[in-house]
Write a protein that holds these residues in place. Structure first.
Motif, PDB file in Angstrom:
ATOM      1  N   LEU A  45      -9.471   8.992 -44.519  1.00 33.76           N
ATOM      2  CA  LEU A  45     -10.912   9.264 -44.543  1.00 33.76           C
ATOM      3  C   LEU A  45     -12.007   8.234 -44.010  1.00 33.76           C
ATOM      4  O   LEU A  45     -12.869   8.368 -42.981  1.00 33.76           O
ATOM      5  CB  LEU A  45     -11.819   9.573 -45.904  1.00 33.76           C
ATOM      6  N   PHE A  46     -11.649   6.898 -44.379  1.00 34.73           N
ATOM      7  CA  PHE A  46     -12.286   5.840 -43.660  1.00 34.73           C
ATOM      8  C   PHE A  46     -12.310   5.655 -42.165  1.00 34.73           C
ATOM      9  O   PHE A  46     -13.354   5.670 -41.465  1.00 34.73           O
ATOM     10  CB  PHE A  46     -11.929   4.441 -44.024  1.00 34.73           C
ATOM     11  N   GLU A  47     -11.041   5.917 -41.723  1.00 28.24           N
ATOM     12  CA  GLU A  47     -10.852   5.805 -40.088  1.00 28.24           C
ATOM     13  C   GLU A  47     -11.795   7.122 -39.575  1.00 28.24           C
ATOM     14  O   GLU A  47     -12.337   6.894 -38.431  1.00 28.24           O
ATOM     15  CB  GLU A  47      -9.307   5.889 -39.740  1.00 28.24           C
ATOM     16  N   THR A  48     -11.607   8.221 -40.220  1.00 20.39           N
ATOM     17  CA  THR A  48     -12.177   9.604 -39.632  1.00 20.39           C
ATOM     18  C   THR A  48     -13.673   9.350 -39.651  1.00 20.39           C
ATOM     19  O   THR A  48     -14.339   9.663 -38.482  1.00 20.39           O
ATOM     20  CB  THR A  48     -11.639  10.765 -40.512  1.00 20.39           C
ATOM     21  N   LEU A  49     -14.286   8.886 -40.644  1.00 14.59           N
ATOM     22  CA  LEU A  49     -15.667   8.628 -40.702  1.00 14.59           C
ATOM     23  C   LEU A  49     -16.291   7.425 -39.759  1.00 14.59           C
ATOM     24  O   LEU A  49     -17.178   8.025 -39.033  1.00 14.59           O
ATOM     25  CB  LEU A  49     -16.291   8.233 -42.281  1.00 14.59           C
ATOM     26  N   VAL A  50     -15.595   6.381 -39.694  1.00 11.03           N
ATOM     27  CA  VAL A  50     -16.011   5.502 -38.791  1.00 11.03           C
ATOM     28  C   VAL A  50     -15.874   5.809 -37.374  1.00 11.03           C
ATOM     29  O   VAL A  50     -16.954   5.657 -36.475  1.00 11.03           O
ATOM     30  CB  VAL A  50     -15.441   4.253 -38.851  1.00 11.03           C
ATOM     31  N   GLN A  51     -14.858   6.370 -37.004  1.00 12.02           N
ATOM     32  CA  GLN A  51     -14.587   6.759 -35.720  1.00 12.02           C
ATOM     33  C   GLN A  51     -15.635   7.822 -35.163  1.00 12.02           C
ATOM     34  O   GLN A  51     -16.042   7.896 -34.100  1.00 12.02           O
ATOM     35  CB  GLN A  51     -13.164   7.035 -35.245  1.00 12.02           C
ATOM     36  N   GLY A  52     -15.423   8.916 -36.054  1.00 11.92           N
ATOM     37  CA  GLY A  52     -16.533   9.965 -35.819  1.00 11.92           C
ATOM     38  C   GLY A  52     -17.785   9.561 -35.487  1.00 11.92           C
ATOM     39  O   GLY A  52     -18.391  10.262 -34.801  1.00 11.92           O
ATOM     40  N   ILE A  53     -18.373   8.801 -36.469  1.00  8.42           N
ATOM     41  CA  ILE A  53     -19.768   8.368 -36.454  1.00  8.42           C
ATOM     42  C   ILE A  53     -19.768   7.759 -35.029  1.00  8.42           C
ATOM     43  O   ILE A  53     -20.967   7.948 -34.338  1.00  8.42           O
ATOM     44  CB  ILE A  53     -20.178   7.651 -37.574  1.00  8.42           C
ATOM     45  N   LEU A  54     -19.037   6.669 -34.717  1.00 11.03           N
ATOM     46  CA  LEU A  54     -19.004   5.891 -33.590  1.00 11.03           C
ATOM     47  C   LEU A  54     -19.033   6.887 -32.266  1.00 11.03           C
ATOM     48  O   LEU A  54     -19.877   6.847 -31.302  1.00 11.03           O
ATOM     49  CB  LEU A  54     -18.007   4.875 -33.392  1.00 11.03           C
ATOM     50  N   ASP A  55     -18.244   8.009 -32.332  1.00  3.76           N
ATOM     51  CA  ASP A  55     -18.089   8.877 -31.298  1.00  3.76           C
ATOM     52  C   ASP A  55     -19.189   9.977 -31.087  1.00  3.76           C
ATOM     53  O   ASP A  55     -19.538  10.228 -29.928  1.00  3.76           O
ATOM     54  CB  ASP A  55     -16.692   9.976 -31.401  1.00  3.76           C
ATOM     55  N   HIS A  56     -19.775  10.035 -32.161  1.00  4.00           N
ATOM     56  CA  HIS A  56     -21.093  11.305 -32.188  1.00  4.00           C
ATOM     57  C   HIS A  56     -22.277  10.616 -32.499  1.00  4.00           C
ATOM     58  O   HIS A  56     -23.071  11.353 -32.831  1.00  4.00           O
ATOM     59  CB  HIS A  56     -20.597  12.352 -33.217  1.00  4.00           C
ATOM     60  N   ARG A  57     -22.402   9.265 -32.561  1.00  4.51           N
ATOM     61  CA  ARG A  57     -23.527   8.602 -32.958  1.00  4.51           C
ATOM     62  C   ARG A  57     -25.094   9.460 -32.196  1.00  4.51           C
ATOM     63  O   ARG A  57     -25.970   9.435 -33.025  1.00  4.51           O
ATOM     64  CB  ARG A  57     -23.760   7.181 -32.641  1.00  4.51           C
ATOM     65  N   GLU A  58     -24.804   9.567 -31.042  1.00  2.00           N
ATOM     66  CA  GLU A  58     -26.159  10.032 -30.271  1.00  2.00           C
ATOM     67  C   GLU A  58     -26.648  11.458 -30.808  1.00  2.00           C
ATOM     68  O   GLU A  58     -27.949  11.442 -31.255  1.00  2.00           O
ATOM     69  CB  GLU A  58     -25.761  10.134 -28.783  1.00  2.00           C
ATOM     70  N   VAL A  59     -25.699  12.333 -31.102  1.00  2.00           N
ATOM     71  CA  VAL A  59     -25.856  13.705 -31.572  1.00  2.00           C
ATOM     72  C   VAL A  59     -26.392  13.477 -33.071  1.00  2.00           C
ATOM     73  O   VAL A  59     -27.379  14.048 -33.427  1.00  2.00           O
ATOM     74  CB  VAL A  59     -24.690  14.593 -31.450  1.00  2.00           C
ATOM     75  N   LEU A  60     -25.705  12.698 -33.713  1.00  2.00           N
ATOM     76  CA  LEU A  60     -26.091  12.530 -35.175  1.00  2.00           C
ATOM     77  C   LEU A  60     -27.783  11.887 -35.340  1.00  2.00           C
ATOM     78  O   LEU A  60     -28.695  12.423 -36.093  1.00  2.00           O
ATOM     79  CB  LEU A  60     -25.238  11.582 -35.776  1.00  2.00           C
ATOM     80  N   ASP A  61     -27.940  10.799 -34.288  1.00  2.00           N
ATOM     81  CA  ASP A  61     -29.212  10.274 -34.430  1.00  2.00           C
ATOM     82  C   ASP A  61     -30.012  11.158 -33.813  1.00  2.00           C
ATOM     83  O   ASP A  61     -31.372  11.366 -34.616  1.00  2.00           O
ATOM     84  CB  ASP A  61     -29.257   9.025 -33.470  1.00  2.00           C
ATOM     85  N   ARG A  62     -29.976  11.958 -32.913  1.00  2.00           N
ATOM     86  CA  ARG A  62     -31.023  13.160 -32.481  1.00  2.00           C
ATOM     87  C   ARG A  62     -31.309  14.086 -33.550  1.00  2.00           C
ATOM     88  O   ARG A  62     -32.372  14.502 -33.855  1.00  2.00           O
ATOM     89  CB  ARG A  62     -30.414  13.800 -31.252  1.00  2.00           C
ATOM     90  N   THR A  63     -30.304  14.606 -34.373  1.00  2.00           N
ATOM     91  CA  THR A  63     -30.400  15.582 -35.540  1.00  2.00           C
ATOM     92  C   THR A  63     -31.151  14.843 -36.580  1.00  2.00           C
ATOM     93  O   THR A  63     -32.198  15.564 -37.089  1.00  2.00           O
ATOM     94  CB  THR A  63     -28.944  15.959 -35.969  1.00  2.00           C
TER      95      THR A  63
END
Length: 144
Positions: A45-63
């Motif tokens: 879960l740690f790896e999934t969260l960190v890598q996922g947030i890094l990969d999708h940071r722009e979409v997450l931040d816009r949202t």
């Protein structure tokens, strides 16, 4: 404390450190993991969260910005913005975790590591996103 809570705390610590330094490289992640070795039960879960947030940071931040009144991402506290990123990532990309669980975990992390106002701030934004998603309306949120 459950393994998911520990994984979220470890991910928050790494993301906070990356945010503070402005360094989102794999080298930062390796340094963190060398110093603070994630437990076997939490590593996936740690790896999934960190890598996922890094990969999708722009979409997450816009949202997050779409649902935060007058609060741009750079203006938010580091704890708050990384907790929000984590919760929105879970809501969008980890369907096995109910939105309400992600929101409650985010509020708990914000209260523990943020300011006295962090819990309410995080709750307000995440609840607005949850309500919007439940209505099924299109057009505001990015498709993940």
């Amino acid at each position: 404390m459950g393994y998911r809570r520990r994984a979220r705390e470890q991910a928050l610590q790494l993301l906070f450190s990356m945010d503070l330094r402005g360094d989102y490289s794999g080298q930062m992640k390796n340094l963190f993991c060398h110093a603070f070795i994630p437990e076997d039960a939490t590593i996936t879960l740690f790896e999934t969260l960190v890598q996922g947030i890094l990969d999708h940071r722009e979409v997450l931040d816009r949202t997050i910005e779409q649902f935060s009144s007058n609060w741009r991402i750079p203006r938010m506290g580091r704890v708050d913005r990384n907790v929000l990123r984590m919760a929105v990532f879970e809501m969008f990309y980890l369907p096995d975790i109910p939105d309400k669980v992600s929101i409650n975990e985010a509020i708990d992390l914000a209260k523990k590591y943020g300011t006295r106002d962090s819990g309410g701030f995080v709750n307000g934004i995440l609840d607005s996103i949850r309500k919007h998603r439940e209505t099924g309306r299109e057009g505001i949120l990015e498709n993940p």
